[in-house]
Each structure stands twice: as structure tokens, then as C-alpha cells.
Design a protein around this motif. Sequence first.
Motif, PDB file in Angstrom:
ATOM      1  N   VAL A 170       0.873  -1.173   0.000  1.00 40.19           N
ATOM      2  CA  VAL A 170       0.000   0.000   0.000  1.00 40.19           C
ATOM      3  C   VAL A 170       0.912   1.225   0.000  1.00 40.19           C
ATOM      4  O   VAL A 170       1.775   1.367   0.864  1.00 40.19           O
ATOM      5  N   VAL A 171       0.716   2.090  -0.987  1.00 44.31           N
ATOM      6  CA  VAL A 171       1.563   3.288  -1.116  1.00 44.31           C
ATOM      7  C   VAL A 171       0.738   4.500  -0.698  1.00 44.31           C
ATOM      8  O   VAL A 171      -0.277   4.814  -1.319  1.00 44.31           O
ATOM      9  N   GLY A 172       1.188   5.164   0.364  1.00 39.18           N
ATOM     10  CA  GLY A 172       0.467   6.322   0.870  1.00 39.18           C
ATOM     11  C   GLY A 172      -0.143   6.025   2.225  1.00 39.18           C
ATOM     12  O   GLY A 172      -0.925   5.089   2.357  1.00 39.18           O
ATOM     13  N   ASP A 173       0.226   6.817   3.233  1.00 40.39           N
ATOM     14  CA  ASP A 173      -0.214   6.504   4.594  1.00 40.39           C
ATOM     15  C   ASP A 173      -1.096   7.591   5.190  1.00 40.39           C
ATOM     16  O   ASP A 173      -0.999   7.920   6.369  1.00 40.39           O
ATOM     17  N   GLY A 174      -1.984   8.135   4.359  1.00 44.90           N
ATOM     18  CA  GLY A 174      -3.051   8.969   4.893  1.00 44.90           C
ATOM     19  C   GLY A 174      -4.092   8.082   5.566  1.00 44.90           C
ATOM     20  O   GLY A 174      -3.885   6.881   5.764  1.00 44.90           O
ATOM     21  N   ALA A 175      -5.240   8.664   5.908  1.00 42.46           N
ATOM     22  CA  ALA A 175      -6.273   7.896   6.611  1.00 42.46           C
ATOM     23  C   ALA A 175      -6.717   6.682   5.800  1.00 42.46           C
ATOM     24  O   ALA A 175      -6.833   5.566   6.328  1.00 42.46           O
ATOM     25  N   LYS A 182      -4.458  -1.913   7.199  1.00 47.69           N
ATOM     26  CA  LYS A 182      -4.870  -2.667   8.391  1.00 47.69           C
ATOM     27  C   LYS A 182      -5.898  -3.736   8.040  1.00 47.69           C
ATOM     28  O   LYS A 182      -5.835  -4.869   8.540  1.00 47.69           O
ATOM     29  N   SER A 183      -6.840  -3.402   7.172  1.00 48.69           N
ATOM     30  CA  SER A 183      -7.869  -4.374   6.773  1.00 48.69           C
ATOM     31  C   SER A 183      -7.279  -5.509   5.950  1.00 48.69           C
ATOM     32  O   SER A 183      -7.600  -6.682   6.160  1.00 48.69           O
ATOM     33  N   LEU A 184      -6.411  -5.177   5.008  1.00 48.91           N
ATOM     34  CA  LEU A 184      -5.804  -6.198   4.152  1.00 48.91           C
ATOM     35  C   LEU A 184      -4.912  -7.151   4.940  1.00 48.91           C
ATOM     36  O   LEU A 184      -4.744  -8.318   4.559  1.00 48.91           O
ATOM     37  N   LEU A 200      -1.405  12.555  13.330  1.00 51.07           N
ATOM     38  CA  LEU A 200      -2.634  11.954  13.807  1.00 51.07           C
ATOM     39  C   LEU A 200      -3.023  12.603  15.129  1.00 51.07           C
ATOM     40  O   LEU A 200      -2.164  12.905  15.970  1.00 51.07           O
ATOM     41  N   ILE A 201      -4.304  12.834  15.308  1.00 50.52           N
ATOM     42  CA  ILE A 201      -4.788  13.476  16.531  1.00 50.52           C
ATOM     43  C   ILE A 201      -5.784  12.559  17.224  1.00 50.52           C
ATOM     44  O   ILE A 201      -6.365  11.665  16.601  1.00 50.52           O
ATOM     45  N   LYS A 202      -5.981  12.772  18.495  1.00 52.71           N
ATOM     46  CA  LYS A 202      -6.938  11.963  19.246  1.00 52.71           C
ATOM     47  C   LYS A 202      -8.328  12.142  18.658  1.00 52.71           C
ATOM     48  O   LYS A 202      -8.755  13.271  18.384  1.00 52.71           O
ATOM     49  N   PRO A 203      -9.073  11.043  18.470  1.00 55.78           N
ATOM     50  CA  PRO A 203     -10.418  11.185  17.903  1.00 55.78           C
ATOM     51  C   PRO A 203     -11.406  11.843  18.849  1.00 55.78           C
ATOM     52  O   PRO A 203     -12.414  12.399  18.407  1.00 55.78           O
ATOM     53  N   LYS A 204     -11.107  11.799  20.170  1.00 55.24           N
ATOM     54  CA  LYS A 204     -12.014  12.402  21.148  1.00 55.24           C
ATOM     55  C   LYS A 204     -11.221  13.137  22.224  1.00 55.24           C
ATOM     56  O   LYS A 204     -10.123  12.721  22.598  1.00 55.24           O
ATOM     57  N   ILE A 205     -11.803  14.224  22.696  1.00 60.06           N
ATOM     58  CA  ILE A 205     -11.264  14.975  23.829  1.00 60.06           C
ATOM     59  C   ILE A 205     -12.409  15.205  24.804  1.00 60.06           C
ATOM     60  O   ILE A 205     -13.477  15.700  24.412  1.00 60.06           O
ATOM     61  N   LEU A 206     -12.221  14.783  26.056  1.00 54.95           N
ATOM     62  CA  LEU A 206     -13.265  14.883  27.081  1.00 54.95           C
ATOM     63  C   LEU A 206     -14.558  14.210  26.628  1.00 54.95           C
ATOM     64  O   LEU A 206     -15.666  14.678  26.897  1.00 54.95           O
ATOM     65  N   ILE A 243      -5.238   3.677  13.913  1.00 53.76           N
ATOM     66  CA  ILE A 243      -4.459   3.482  12.686  1.00 53.76           C
ATOM     67  C   ILE A 243      -3.082   4.136  12.805  1.00 53.76           C
ATOM     68  O   ILE A 243      -2.446   4.436  11.796  1.00 53.76           O
ATOM     69  N   ASN A 244      -2.616   4.360  14.039  1.00 55.18           N
ATOM     70  CA  ASN A 244      -1.265   4.876  14.222  1.00 55.18           C
ATOM     71  C   ASN A 244      -0.253   3.783  13.893  1.00 55.18           C
ATOM     72  O   ASN A 244      -0.603   2.619  13.703  1.00 55.18           O
ATOM     73  N   ASP A 245       1.015   4.156  13.832  1.00 52.66           N
ATOM     74  CA  ASP A 245       2.046   3.198  13.424  1.00 52.66           C
ATOM     75  C   ASP A 245       2.070   1.960  14.309  1.00 52.66           C
ATOM     76  O   ASP A 245       2.181   0.825  13.814  1.00 52.66           O
ATOM     77  N   SER A 246       1.975   2.151  15.613  1.00 54.13           N
ATOM     78  CA  SER A 246       2.026   1.004  16.534  1.00 54.13           C
ATOM     79  C   SER A 246       0.839   0.075  16.321  1.00 54.13           C
ATOM     80  O   SER A 246       0.989  -1.157  16.314  1.00 54.13           O
ATOM     81  N   ALA A 247      -0.340   0.657  16.129  1.00 55.30           N
ATOM     82  CA  ALA A 247      -1.532  -0.163  15.904  1.00 55.30           C
ATOM     83  C   ALA A 247      -1.415  -0.947  14.599  1.00 55.30           C
ATOM     84  O   ALA A 247      -1.827  -2.113  14.522  1.00 55.30           O
ATOM     85  N   LEU A 248      -0.859  -0.319  13.572  1.00 55.31           N
ATOM     86  CA  LEU A 248      -0.679  -1.015  12.299  1.00 55.31           C
ATOM     87  C   LEU A 248       0.307  -2.169  12.438  1.00 55.31           C
ATOM     88  O   LEU A 248       0.075  -3.273  11.911  1.00 55.31           O
ATOM     89  N   GLN A 249       1.381  -1.934  13.146  1.00 55.80           N
ATOM     90  CA  GLN A 249       2.383  -2.996  13.321  1.00 55.80           C
ATOM     91  C   GLN A 249       1.809  -4.158  14.119  1.00 55.80           C
ATOM     92  O   GLN A 249       2.089  -5.325  13.819  1.00 55.80           O
TER      93      GLN A 249
END
Length: 352
Positions: A170-175, A182-184, A200-206, A243-249
Motif C-alpha cells: 500500500v503506497v500512501g499513509d493517509g487515513a 490494516k484491513s488487508l 494523527l490526533i486523538k479522535p475524542k477529547i473529554l 491506525i497509528n504506526d504502533s496499531a498497524l504494526q
Amino acid sequence: MGQSVSRQINTLIIGAGHSGLAAAYQLKQRGIEFLIVDAKARVGDNWRKRFTDLTLFTPNGINQLPGFVAPQSRGEFQTKDEFADYLEDYATLHGLPVNLNERVVVVRQSGKEGFYVETDKARYQAERVVIATGAFKDGYRPVAITHNDVAQYDVAQLALNQFERQSILVVGDGASGRQVAKSLARNNRVSLAQGTPRNLIKPKILGLSIFHWLRALGLLRLPKRFKLAKWLKQRDPFPDTAINDSALQRAGVRLLPKLVEYTQVARFANGANKTFDAVVWATGYRNRYDYIELAGHAIDPLRLENGDYEAQGLYAIGMAWQHNRASGLIYGAEFESTALANKLCQPNRLVR
């Protein structure tokens, strides 16, 4: 252009996505005659045909189109098919005239008569034309692949179930690239070629979506000329939905540096060489408008999106960062369509 004119129309909208439909709704409220043409078989098919696991990353509460209820979903975010059905329901509810299975071949200015628009089925004469084909229409491939044995796919039209136990790059690491990788990785050996560092930013705050805060602070509609808006555009942050680097790995995705070239093997920025069964391109978009002619010349995409051709009757809506961050989002459709419809209600001052 061999066909005779099938119909004369005040405003022709090209594209039945969320921006085109919202614009149509606003024009109908103002009594302006219009017609939408779209190349797909159903309203929403542009979403239905995207990769299997795609979900929206904006929450349902800010995805409401004008004159309609907020979207509903089984999960926290709408799937591509749920949003496709939402668009179809919207067009049906408001009785918006959409000619489906009709692909635009050429849009050509014709002096004081406005525009001739030829499709594969008809020929129209329109006073104004609105380009609503979306911010992410034409996939961009920055590296040419000369190895004929490697299958290539664009991320927007990808069926994940077509792969099984294959080696995939997969070429390109946007969303989108990260989601697809990750799905593949569930059933394949997947590598992700990364370019510049991603923000990448947190999806939720408070407990509230990051988009709730961006909307509340006015950042989604901050004019793009402002320094803060330019900074946000340059950083291009998107929510980290695992979908951060650690989660992908952890999901089994191998992270690689930028792809430099692909001849008999793929060569990466660190000098590594590898081979793959397939390549999935998720490297962004460069929308093409080579089917549009003004005064016998091709148009400049940036000038179209900046509104430079409006005095001649050619408009665009729903482009990424057209006026602000919201312009290309579903959230921005109400504001963008209202502004466009108000312009089209003004006395005719077209320059020919």
C-alpha cells in the motif's frame, strides 16, 4: 458536436454527491431551474464502490445535509454504504432531478449562449455549470510501475475480499491508506510505504469528537487565507481511529519508507528492494478537468476551485480547502451550497 441540443437549462450540476445534491436543494428552494447529471447508476454509488471497510471519520452529528435529518448508523461512524443510502434518500425526499448513467464528455463555452454540455446520451445548453464532482475524484500515482506482473489498484475502488494470502504494497499513509493496510493485513502480507510524517490526533477529547471541538472553535470554517488555517492545511491532521504506526504494526503491517521506483522490484528510500503481488495506490488526488473548455482553452484546476471562472458562469463546489477546511467535508455542504445558491440568485452579470 454532432447532436442537436436536447434541452436548454438554467443551471447544470455535474455530480450527485453530497455537494451537488445540497446545491440542488438550495436551488430548488429558490426556484432556480436545474438538472443534475451523474455517471453512476445510483445516487451514492461513488461511495458504494469504495473499499469494503471504509467508514466516515466525521461524526454523524456534523454530517447532516440541509433540509434533512442527521445520518444514523449502526456503529459510531457511518459506513460507506450507509452514507450512500443517506444520499439516495435525500435526493428522493426532495425530488431532485438526477440523470443517472450519464457521463459528461465535454463542457464548452459558447459565447452569449452559455455552455454546451455534451454527455454520452444528450447535449445540453446551460446558462451556468456547477462542477460538483468532489474533492477526491481522480487518483494520483506519483511513481510509474514498469513491472507488468504487478497488479495495480486505486484505493477508492478496492474490494478487500479480492485478496487472499498475497504480498501487497500500500503506497500512501493517509487515513485511507492506513485503513486499507490494516484491513488487508487480516488475510495478506501487507507493507505500507510511508512518505512525510503524518499528524494523527486523538479522535475524542473529554468524551467528545475532535470535530465537535474544531466546529465549536470555528476552525473548520476559518478562511483559508488566515495564518492558522494555512498552518492546519500544511499539517493536515486526521483522527487516529486505531491506525497509528504502533496499531498497524500490531495488526501485522510492515512499515516501509517512501517508494522511489518500481521496475523489476520496488525500491525504497532506504535502498531496500522488494517484490509484491499487488500495489494499492493511496497517494492522494489530482482532480482533472480536461473535459472543460473556456474560450477554446483548457481551464486551470486551481483557478476553477478559487472561483476565478464564476464571472463566466462556471462554478465549483465541494473542493478540498476551497474556502476553508469544511469546504470538502460533508459538514461544509450546507454553507457552501447556500453561498453558491445566493450567487446564482444575483442578477446576471456574466462576462462572455
